[in-house]
Each structure stands twice: as C-alpha cells, then as structure tokens.
Design an enzyme around this catalytic site. Structure first.
Site, PDB file in Angstrom:
ATOM      1  CE1 TYR A   1      -4.755  -1.834   5.002  1.00  0.00           C
ATOM      2  CE2 TYR A   1      -3.336   0.073   4.473  1.00  0.00           C
ATOM      3  CZ  TYR A   1      -4.153  -0.950   4.047  1.00  0.00           C
ATOM      4  OH  TYR A   1      -4.108  -1.468   2.384  1.00  0.00           O
TER       5      TYR A   1
ATOM      6  CB  SER B   1      -0.768   0.002   1.213  1.00  0.00           C
ATOM      7  OG  SER B   1      -1.481   1.259   1.296  1.00  0.00           O
TER       8      SER B   1
HETATM    9  P1  NAD Z   1     -11.466  -6.244  -0.579  1.00  0.00           P
HETATM   10  O1  NAD Z   1     -11.923  -6.386   0.571  1.00  0.00           O
HETATM   11  O2  NAD Z   1     -12.021  -6.205  -1.695  1.00  0.00           O
HETATM   12  O3  NAD Z   1     -10.705  -7.800  -0.700  1.00  0.00           O
HETATM   13  C1  NAD Z   1     -10.013  -8.425   0.500  1.00  0.00           C
HETATM   14  C2  NAD Z   1      -9.828  -9.985   0.088  1.00  0.00           C
HETATM   15  O4  NAD Z   1      -8.999 -10.461   1.233  1.00  0.00           O
HETATM   16  C3  NAD Z   1     -11.205 -10.776   0.045  1.00  0.00           C
HETATM   17  O5  NAD Z   1     -11.161 -11.466  -1.049  1.00  0.00           O
HETATM   18  C4  NAD Z   1     -11.319 -11.371   1.281  1.00  0.00           C
HETATM   19  O6  NAD Z   1     -12.250 -12.503   1.340  1.00  0.00           O
HETATM   20  C5  NAD Z   1      -9.967 -11.780   1.850  1.00  0.00           C
HETATM   21  N1  NAD Z   1      -9.874 -11.888   3.111  1.00  0.00           N
HETATM   22  C6  NAD Z   1      -9.955 -11.019   3.918  1.00  0.00           C
HETATM   23  N2  NAD Z   1      -9.552 -11.825   5.322  1.00  0.00           N
HETATM   24  C7  NAD Z   1      -9.214 -12.839   5.129  1.00  0.00           C
HETATM   25  C8  NAD Z   1      -8.749 -14.056   5.805  1.00  0.00           C
HETATM   26  N3  NAD Z   1      -8.796 -14.141   7.124  1.00  0.00           N
HETATM   27  N4  NAD Z   1      -8.379 -15.170   4.869  1.00  0.00           N
HETATM   28  C9  NAD Z   1      -8.302 -15.244   3.729  1.00  0.00           C
HETATM   29  N5  NAD Z   1      -8.869 -14.375   2.787  1.00  0.00           N
HETATM   30  C10 NAD Z   1      -9.194 -13.127   3.636  1.00  0.00           C
HETATM   31  O7  NAD Z   1     -10.031  -5.559  -0.236  1.00  0.00           O
HETATM   32  P2  NAD Z   1      -9.166  -4.843  -1.363  1.00  0.00           P
HETATM   33  O8  NAD Z   1      -9.302  -3.387  -1.472  1.00  0.00           O
HETATM   34  O9  NAD Z   1      -9.215  -5.314  -2.946  1.00  0.00           O
HETATM   35  O10 NAD Z   1      -7.653  -5.034  -0.850  1.00  0.00           O
HETATM   36  C11 NAD Z   1      -6.561  -6.127  -1.232  1.00  0.00           C
HETATM   37  C12 NAD Z   1      -5.434  -5.873  -0.865  1.00  0.00           C
HETATM   38  O11 NAD Z   1      -5.109  -4.544  -1.224  1.00  0.00           O
HETATM   39  C13 NAD Z   1      -5.289  -5.758   0.733  1.00  0.00           C
HETATM   40  O12 NAD Z   1      -3.972  -6.068   1.204  1.00  0.00           O
HETATM   41  C14 NAD Z   1      -5.257  -4.138   0.852  1.00  0.00           C
HETATM   42  O13 NAD Z   1      -4.707  -3.558   2.033  1.00  0.00           O
HETATM   43  C15 NAD Z   1      -4.575  -3.704  -0.370  1.00  0.00           C
HETATM   44  N6  NAD Z   1      -4.669  -2.133  -0.671  1.00  0.00           N
HETATM   45  C16 NAD Z   1      -5.954  -1.924  -0.883  1.00  0.00           C
HETATM   46  C17 NAD Z   1      -6.210  -0.461  -1.286  1.00  0.00           C
HETATM   47  C18 NAD Z   1      -7.459   0.089  -1.625  1.00  0.00           C
HETATM   48  O14 NAD Z   1      -7.769   1.192  -1.890  1.00  0.00           O
HETATM   49  N7  NAD Z   1      -8.546  -0.656  -1.819  1.00  0.00           N
HETATM   50  C19 NAD Z   1      -5.006   0.381  -1.304  1.00  0.00           C
HETATM   51  C20 NAD Z   1      -3.854  -0.091  -0.878  1.00  0.00           C
HETATM   52  C21 NAD Z   1      -3.782  -1.507  -0.490  1.00  0.00           C
END
Ligand code: NAD
Length: 265
Positions: free
Chosen positions: A160, A147
C-alpha cells in the site's frame, strides 16, 4: 450541508465510487452540478439503488460502469463509456483502492501484485485514456486519492505504501506534462477516514500488533493524527470540488494532506 452548483455541465468518472470516499466525492460533485459515472464492485441491486438515489437528489445524470481496476481493457472501456454516454470527460478521480496488512516476509505475493494493480497501475491507465479528451477540450482535472501513506510509511503496509508513494510520483510527473494545457493533476492525501476499508483492517492490524481492536483505534489509527479526529468523507468531497473549480486552476502537482496534522510531525 449546503451544495452550490459550481461545476454545472462538467463530466466526471470516479473509480471505486460504490462505497466510502469515492461515493462521498461522487455525491459532492453531483450536487455541484457534475454528471458522473460511478464505478466499483458490490451488489448490483444496491449499486443501482445508490445510482438512482444520487441522480434524483442531485438532478444530474448518474451512470455506472463495472470496470475491474485490475483489468486495463476494462479501464479503457470505462473511459470510452463515459465519453460516449456523457459526450466527454472533464474530471477523473482515481480513488479505487484496497489494503492488506501483514509483515513483509509474510506478505502474499499475489496480494502485492493486486494492490499495485488497483492502487497504482489503474491510475496510469485511467490518466492515459482520459488525457486526450481533456487536451482536446483544453480543460481537465485529475485527482488521485493517495493517502498520508504517499508521504510517510507505517509498518506492515508495504504494498500500500509503495503504491501510494508511486501515486505521488505519477501525480507530479503528469502535472508537469500537461501544465500548459488547462489540466491540473493533484493528489489528496487523507489520514484515517472511517470507511469500510479502515474498518476492515482493524482486525488484521490487531493480530499483527498483538493488540485489541479498541487499542488499534486509539493507539494506532488516531495516535497518528494530532487532532485525534478521523477525517470525514464530506471534507474530502468538498476539497475535490474545490480542486475542480476555476479558483484552483493554478494548483497542480500537489500532494494535499487532510490528516489532522499527521505528516506535520
Ligand atoms: P472503500 O473500501 O470504502 O472503497 C473502495 C472502493 O474501491 C469501493 O467502491 C470498491 O468497490 C472499489 N474497488 C475495490 N477494488 C476494485 C476493483 N478491482 N475495481 C474497481 N473498484 C474496486 O475504501 P475507502 O476507504 O473509501 O478508500 C478509497 C480510497 O481512499 C483508496 O484509494 C484508499 O487507499 C484511500 N484512502 C483511504 C483512507 C481511509 O482511511 N479510509 C485513508 C487514506 C486513503
């Protein structure tokens, strides 16, 4: 969108790929010819639908394993499942992640532990179980979805930000350990991407900052990004495919921001 099957025959495991960024990366990899194991939480019937649709659209094998990223034994099972079902593992995308927004003195201790477990420790277990297979093959790609918060902080996201800064250290360390073995280890550092994870934190951020939800979008989220654009899932999928390609074989140990200029400030 055009898809080029650049990675035919490779096998990938993508954590947290039932939603958001993980599903987007799985989709891009599958269309590039990669056989994939999906993972993540959610409604079983919906996940099966996603799995079947992706397999049909991309004409590759798409499997699913329900490992909970808080459980080290389940993570080992996930890697073993990928290896036994697909014959090996060439690519892992450590993407599963959760968020909780609260001031540190009100931050629930159990939530701290859960975030560190899913957002940081799970990547350690994924890497340690996948690496022997990659070393044996003399080729591997490890991509950690970090991130912008791996590089800079924001208030009220202590667990986080700590976990993501930890991912930066893990990425660089493992990159050095396997640098001569055909394996690259990099982190993608997205800014804000409109996914269920971001949608879900708008209300909590509004409460913590005493703002309306609309103000959170414009004055907190997009304020950080000079382009004033959310990063798209497709952009992250395309970057992941590039990092898996041979053109990226000398890129390792890198934290790659895709954040509209956020961390340039
Ligand atoms: P999201 O909530 O859409 O997806 C998260 C995924 O992780 C889902 O498939 C969920 O089922 C899975 N998950 C959660 N807990 C779990 C567990 N205990 N075991 C197995 N799977 C689990 O979120 P996203 O925005 O797609 O985020 C994905 C990654 O990207 C994360 O690591 C997040 O920190 C990172 N990220 C997201 C953003 C953003 O703006 N969305 C920005 C920077 C980084």
């Amino acid at each position: 969108m055009t898809h080029m099957p650049l990675l035919t025959g490779k096998r990938a495991i993508i954590t947290g790929s039932t939603s958001g960024i993980g599903l987007g990366i799985a989709t891009e990899l599958a269309h590039a010819g990669v056989e994939v194991v999906l993972n993540g939480l959610g409604d079983v019937a919906k996940i099966e639908q996603v799995r079947a649709e992706l397999a049909a659209a991309a004409h590759v094998r798409v499997l699913y394993h329900a490992a909970d990223m808080t459980q080290p034994d389940a993570i080992e099972d996930l890697i073993n499942y990928g290896v036994s079902s697909l014959g090996g593992v060439d690519i892992i995308i450590n993407n599963a992640g959760i968020q909780h927004v609260a001031p540190i003195d009100e931050f629930p201790a159990a939530m701290w532990d859960k975030i560190i477990s899913i957002n940081l420790t799970a990547s350690f277990h994924m890497i340690r179980h996948a690496l022997p297979h990659m070393k044996h093959a003399g080729w591997g790609r490890i991509i950690n979805i970090a991130s912008a918060h791996a590089l800079v902080a924001s208030p009220y996201k202590s667990a986080y930000v700590a976990a993501k800064h930890g991912i930066a250290g893990l990425t660089k360390t493992v990159a050095l350990e396997v640098a001569q073995q055909g394996i690259t280890v990099n982190a993608i550092c997205p800014g804000y991407v409109w996914t269920p994870l971001v949608e879900g934190q708008v209300a909590d951020t509004a409460k913590a900052r005493g703002m309306s939800e609309e103000q959170v979008k414009t004055e907190v989220l997009l304020k950080a990004q000079p382009t004033k654009q959310f990063t798209t899932i497709a952009q992250l999928g395309a970057l992941a495919c590039f990092l898996c390609s041979d053109a990226a074989s000398n890129i390792t140990g890198v934290m790659l921001p895709v954040d509209g200029g956020w961390v340039a400030q």
